[in-house]
Motif scaffolding. Sequence first.
Motif, mmCIF file in Angstrom:
data_model
loop_
_atom_site.group_PDB
_atom_site.id
_atom_site.type_symbol
_atom_site.label_atom_id
_atom_site.label_comp_id
_atom_site.label_asym_id
_atom_site.label_seq_id
_atom_site.Cartn_x
_atom_site.Cartn_y
_atom_site.Cartn_z
ATOM 1 N N ASN A 142 -4.024 0.079 7.283
ATOM 2 C CA ASN A 142 -4.889 -0.176 6.115
ATOM 3 C C ASN A 142 -4.643 -1.518 5.347
ATOM 4 O O ASN A 142 -4.296 -1.537 4.021
ATOM 5 N N GLY A 143 -4.725 -2.624 6.104
ATOM 6 C CA GLY A 143 -4.551 -4.009 5.730
ATOM 7 C C GLY A 143 -3.189 -4.113 5.153
ATOM 8 O O GLY A 143 -3.162 -4.910 4.107
ATOM 9 N N ASP A 203 -5.853 -0.984 -4.887
ATOM 10 C CA ASP A 203 -5.365 -1.420 -3.687
ATOM 11 C C ASP A 203 -6.456 -2.495 -2.982
ATOM 12 O O ASP A 203 -7.490 -2.238 -2.493
ATOM 13 N N GLU A 204 -6.042 -3.942 -3.141
ATOM 14 C CA GLU A 204 -6.793 -4.809 -2.906
ATOM 15 C C GLU A 204 -8.159 -4.739 -3.116
ATOM 16 O O GLU A 204 -9.248 -4.765 -2.026
ATOM 17 N N THR A 227 0.945 -1.299 -0.082
ATOM 18 C CA THR A 227 0.046 0.092 -0.061
ATOM 19 C C THR A 227 0.864 1.134 0.000
ATOM 20 O O THR A 227 0.571 2.130 -0.711
HETATM 21 MG MG LIG Z 1 -2.341 -2.639 2.192
#
Ligand SMILES: [Mg+2]
Lengths: 375, 574
Positions: free
Chosen positions: A374-375, A164-165, A43
């Motif tokens: 954010n993952g 992003d994902e 990210t």
């Molecule tokens: Mg991420």
Amino acid sequence: MAELRLTNVEKAYDNFMAVRDFNLTVKDGEFVTLLGPSGCGKTTTLRMVAGFTHPTRGTIHLNDRVISSASQRIFLPPEQRDMGMVFQTYAVWPHMTVAQNVAYPLKFKRIGRTEAKERLDKALSLVKLSGLEERYPHQLSGGQQQRVALARALVMEPEVLLLDEPLSNLDAKLRESMRFEIIELQRRLNITILYVTHDQAEAMSMSDRVVVMNAGDIQQIGTPKEVYQHPVNRFVADFIGMANFIPCKVVEKSGDTVRVLLDDGYDNHYLICPVSADFAVGERATVVVRPEHVEITPFQGQGGTSATVLRQTYLGDRVDVLVKLGTVEIRIQTHSTYPYEIGQDVNLVFDQPILLKMEPAAAPEAPLSKAEVNG
Amino acid sequence: MKIALPRSAAVNRTEDIFQRVTLGLGAVIFAILVLIIVYPSITLIRTSLTVDGRFSLQNFIDLIRDASTFQVLYNSLKVSFFGTIGATTIGVSIAWLLARTDVPFKRFWQNMLIVPYLIPPFIGAIAWVYLLGPVGFVNKAWMALTGSTQPLYVIYGQVGVILVLILYNFPIAYMVTLGPLRQMNPSLEEAARVSGANTLKTLRDIVIPLMLPSIGGSALLIFMSMMANFGIPAVIGFPGRFFVMTTQIYRTVLNYDRPNNLALAAALSMFLVILALAVMQAQRWLQKGKNYAIISGKSNQPQLVMLGKWKIVAVIFLGAIVLGAVIGPLLAILLTALQKAIGLPLTPANITLDNFTLLLTGVPKVRRAIVNSILLAGGSATVIVLVSLIISYLLVRIRVKFGQVLEGLVLLPYAIPGTVVALAMILAFLRPLPIINVSIYNTIWILLVAYIARFMTFGVRSINAAFEQVHVSLEEAARVSGAGFLSAFKDIVIPLIKTNVFAGWFLAFIPALTELTLSVLLNSVGNETLGVVVFGLHQEGKVLLTAALAFIVTMIVLLMNFLTNRLTRGQIGF
Ligand SMILES: [Mg+2]
Ligand SMILES: Nc1ncnc2c1ncn2[C@@H]1O[C@H](COP(=O)(O)OP(=O)(O)O)[C@@H](O)[C@H]1O
């Protein structure tokens, strides 16, 4: 024509390196995926391209234009980069209708009413949302919200699309069908895509090239086939697909193959491996064998290597068998439905072995994360 | 009172007895609430509709014929309208700066900006008289510097009222919007940025529309708080003969010469009551519509907006607010309190602590007021907490029918302006109570009753929150572990709600300690409170003593708040 080039890009948070010495060129119309476990810096990298995060070193070019450069102190704000972006949480604005959401980027371009309407209609039909213009996000399913986000990113016909994902919040079935839709869109629009995921199946099935990352470092860049067939190290071999690791010793070299002796306690199991790197006779190494590349047959006494069944798990389309070969355990996936019994002796044949250099034992890795962001 | 069936069918004896006792106590409390809330409300309405003991609309007709009624109504609406716009804009801007930008010295601003919320508004108003009154520090400095014989600006009048209202109400908007701004999913803003919007357009198109429910909610709160404010228009408005609804009701009540003055005041109050109820309803309606899923599940580290060259502007803005709402007023009060005589230049020779000594030794009223206020605040806070424990248990745990009515009843005396509450109390308790034939009018007890009614909502709210936190399953887990009902209550429930009980007590105690609006109408000789004495000294023109007492009161409030914050490890207080 859109080429994205990252040169020696680095991002440090205080004394923590989120991304280190990142070099990548995404060619025009190419679909490149950043793949790696959570917290590895995917990210962060994507956000540096989008313009939300300042690199602490290095340069990012879009075509021949510098859009971020730490040394030249150039930093183009996100709204001037003309990129489309899809966020993990969709980020569809709840106070705007589908049409308002998707048409929002058009507000900032000098575009006439009729053309704006055309673009909106086109973007909506691309993602199959025509007819839902006046709905509000809370009246849409997760999958539809995802499409709104996609349409909003595409409406300006950007040269570069960042994702992003984007599929991680969808359920499994929908995720798979969206994969194909995104690939389809990319083919039609011939757009340059930088995609982020931690799901290797997603990366393998969608990308032209994959960038495998770990703890802020690029491990390997290659086509899905390359990273699967020729992983450069243990991390990549393990992260892309499944892998058995068997320690061994090189005993013979001939051209681009070597003969190794497996370190499995028997001292008489040899294997021929194709190599590209340089190995010396006597060098210790690791053989990687994919579970799906082990042929298993009931013990016949001749050829192959014999082992004992420890466990078998029925998976529907295949069977997962765990066997013990001397001092090592080996996982096998086979499509044969032969009913092995626990304790039964079997014959193994290793296909497509990959030879890896010995890695320094348990190299201390950078701490994965302080707090996952954010993952 | 009927009860809904308890969730668990296995009600054992102790639990059964406990619930019966609670319900019994509930009935007693309900009767008390009827006496101190319902009965005064009804009396107020009845009085407004009565002339010479008979039903009549004459009071309203008289009011409508009187041009000054519309003038004060218009004044109230005007100052509240402009005040709300100002306070909301300032409060929301500050919240945004602190939550979403890289403005420097955040901790300092956060600590400072809470202070104007804690300072009693009438004390803030008095401090501003010391700054911008005809002989205020700013005006004197202006005259000294320019040689002018005219003051720069005299605060008395409507602009001054609006200004001071804004300074002491913007923290409401700041506090209401800070949380939502912090929790807003940053991707929503980032999506606008990649779409081509710059920071300002992102604010305009995304952030502000998404924040609208919170902003609207805080604007409503501020509007009603300004409509209801008595201290500021009394201190700043009276000298300029600028009157609003609350001060007009106050004057009408005290205008003993006018026949029927209480009934007229009651009729005048009805305007405020209706407005307050409408605002309450609007707020409820806003809460319902507030279902945007803008808050993301994860804890985000929102990307902060880089202010760049605007940083200086932001710091000047915040600095001006802190100077105007905190530092300036406090300094003005302190410097006034330390003077030997009004108007002397501020040289070390003219500085003295005599005012404080005189205040505490020479003015018996002050010592009485300190004792009265502490007793009243402590007494009412204690009663409130005890009553709230039972009300909350009935509301949250037993879930009595009519729970909403009960909640509304408790909220009512806080939702309507204090001046109106005081008038209702006067009307209800002017005559001796029936049956027992005791009169609490003109005694300290009417103040206690009024404080309890007024601040009850703080106790109920904080203890409700406690019971809601302690999910029944926690108690049930104790029960299956072998604890009896009472042991579970003692070992699990009480430890978990302790902090909130404590909080409820302080939340009622602090405003009660400096209460002015109710007290100014309900006090009697010998029963003065701190607020009344500060206000009285100010009206009498005893500037130095007023300043000294105002300073002491402010310090006590800030100190109490600080102590509460420390004792609850930052959970309550600021
Ligand atoms: Mg991420
Ligand atoms: N603003 C930040 N401050 C400090 N550390 C951060 C910040 N943003 C990300 N990180 C850290 O950088 C690392 C990489 O994060 P990220 O790029 O979000 O990982 P990924 O997307 O691969 O899961 C993580 O360890 C994360 O904790």
